[in-house]
Motif scaffolding. Sequence first.
Motif, PDB file in Angstrom:
ATOM      1  N   ILE A  82       0.696  -1.098   0.459  1.00  0.00           N
ATOM      2  CA  ILE A  82      -0.141  -0.050  -0.179  1.00  0.00           C
ATOM      3  C   ILE A  82       0.999   0.944  -0.252  1.00  0.00           C
ATOM      4  N   LEU A  83       2.195   1.269   0.528  1.00  0.00           N
ATOM      5  CA  LEU A  83       2.754   2.982   0.777  1.00  0.00           C
ATOM      6  C   LEU A  83       3.376   2.612  -0.501  1.00  0.00           C
ATOM      7  N   LYS A 106       4.061   6.063  -4.999  1.00  0.00           N
ATOM      8  CA  LYS A 106       4.294   5.692  -6.688  1.00  0.00           C
ATOM      9  C   LYS A 106       3.561   7.306  -7.596  1.00  0.00           C
ATOM     10  N   ILE A 107       2.133   7.000  -6.443  1.00  0.00           N
ATOM     11  CA  ILE A 107       1.082   8.005  -7.165  1.00  0.00           C
ATOM     12  C   ILE A 107       1.876   9.549  -6.799  1.00  0.00           C
ATOM     13  N   PHE A 108       2.156   9.771  -5.555  1.00  0.00           N
ATOM     14  CA  PHE A 108       2.769  10.734  -5.566  1.00  0.00           C
ATOM     15  C   PHE A 108       4.157  11.732  -6.219  1.00  0.00           C
ATOM     16  N   GLN A 165       9.303   3.710  -9.390  1.00  0.00           N
ATOM     17  CA  GLN A 165       9.298   2.093  -9.667  1.00  0.00           C
ATOM     18  C   GLN A 165       9.125   0.977  -9.048  1.00  0.00           C
ATOM     19  N   ILE A 166       7.982   0.716  -9.921  1.00  0.00           N
ATOM     20  CA  ILE A 166       7.645  -0.598  -7.975  1.00  0.00           C
ATOM     21  C   ILE A 166       7.655  -1.579  -9.373  1.00  0.00           C
TER      22      ILE A 166
END
Length: 80
Positions: free
Chosen positions: A41-42, A47-49, A54-55
Amino acid sequence: MFELLTAFAVGLVVLCLVGKIISLPLQLVWKLITNSIVGAILLWVVKIFAAKVQITFLSALIAGFFGVPGVIAVLLYTYL
């Protein structure tokens, strides 16, 4: 009478030890699952901000295994 009481006490101690031995791996698995969920979740929120993060499989593995400190380590690695 004393033998019965001794056998009961020994049986109770053995039962407590077996319970501890069985519950320890379950606690570790539960901790790993919660760390994985919080880490994922973190990573997703970061990744949004921060578009630079990169995940990848490795970053997800680090965040899942270490939780919040793993996400911080991934961020430090990305930005340094």
